[in-house]
Design a protein around this motif. Structure first.
Motif, short mmCIF file in Angstrom:
data_model
loop_
_atom_site.label_atom_id
_atom_site.label_comp_id
_atom_site.label_asym_id
_atom_site.label_seq_id
_atom_site.Cartn_x
_atom_site.Cartn_y
_atom_site.Cartn_z
N VAL A 88 -2.51 -14.07 2.08
CA VAL A 88 -2.31 -12.78 2.11
C VAL A 88 -3.29 -12.30 3.22
O VAL A 88 -4.43 -11.48 2.75
N VAL A 96 1.17 -6.19 6.94
CA VAL A 96 0.15 -7.69 5.47
C VAL A 96 1.29 -8.24 6.69
O VAL A 96 2.86 -8.64 6.65
N ALA A 135 7.67 -14.21 0.37
CA ALA A 135 7.43 -12.55 0.96
C ALA A 135 7.52 -11.67 0.98
O ALA A 135 7.43 -10.47 0.64
N GLY A 139 6.03 -8.36 -0.91
CA GLY A 139 6.31 -6.67 -0.11
C GLY A 139 6.82 -6.33 -1.62
O GLY A 139 6.74 -4.56 -1.79
N VAL A 146 6.20 -7.46 4.47
CA VAL A 146 5.68 -8.62 4.41
C VAL A 146 6.10 -9.48 5.58
O VAL A 146 7.30 -10.01 5.22
#
Length: 207
Positions: A88, A96, A135, A139, A146
């Motif tokens: 990440v 991100v 993801a 997020g 993300v």
């Protein structure tokens, strides 16, 4: 840096299980008929490849740390008991991005086919499903969108990279270039806030 650690430990555990125990399994192994051991060794090989891919990616990402990026490796994903985030990354602009590393053999190309991810004749579209779900959950934990990316080591990637269902699939040697292009305008305060939050809500997968 813990990149690949959980995958490596899983590979070691499977190899230990694959070692023949008891007279019957030792006999079967000696004559090449220990199917359980063979299956466990194949699975261990997949986890070991995952470990190596994650380590290679982490090494490539080192220069980004000197450019103000924050990286979190092998982290638990809230809401997904058996999934971990390989990498990440938080850019200096407060974006991100989540990188999923794949170490696939070089005998076949990675390509899109009818909207699916393929490695030669092997359908790898489940990998896209996985990274999209991961993801989304990362997020939710961070309260921000993300961007997932699949980085492929070894296997050639058609066109130097392509997109499947919104997920960029790139050869690993182009990953850093792609990340830099998507860093956004510098926002040190937001980047710092997200880094502190990520370290708190995404615990290490292996302590």
């Amino acid at each position: 840096m813990n990149a690949g650690r959980s995958a490596g430990e899983r590979a070691a555990a499977l190899r230990a299980q694959a070692a023949p125990q008891g007279l019957r399994r030792r006999f079967l192994a000696a004559v090449g008929m220990d199917r359980k051991g063979a299956r466990l060794n194949v699975e261990a090989g997949r986890w070991a490849a995952g470990e190596e891919g994650e380590r290679r990616t982490a090494s490539m990402l080192v220069p980004l740390g000197r450019e103000g990026w924050a990286g979190f490796y092998d982290r638990r994903i809230p809401g997904l008991d058996r999934a971990n985030a390989d990498h990440v990354l938080i850019s200096p602009g407060g974006r991100v991005l989540m990188v999923d590393s794949k170490l696939w053999h070089a005998r076949a190309r990675v390509r899109p086919m009818r909207g699916r991810l393929m490695h030669g004749d092997a359908d790898k579209d489940r990998q896209v499903d996985g990274v999209l779900t991961e993801a989304e959950m990362v997020g939710k934990a961070l309260g921000i969108a993300v961007t997932p990316i699949i980085a492929v080591h070894n296997a050639p990637v058609d066109g130097g990279g392509f997109i499947v269902r919104g997920v960029p699939v790139v050869p690993a040697d182009r990953l850093v270039e792609l990340l830099r292009r998507n860093a956004g305008r510098p926002d040190p305060a937001e980047a710092r806030r997200l880094a502190l939050l990520a370290d708190r809500v995404l615990p290490r997968y292996v302590e």
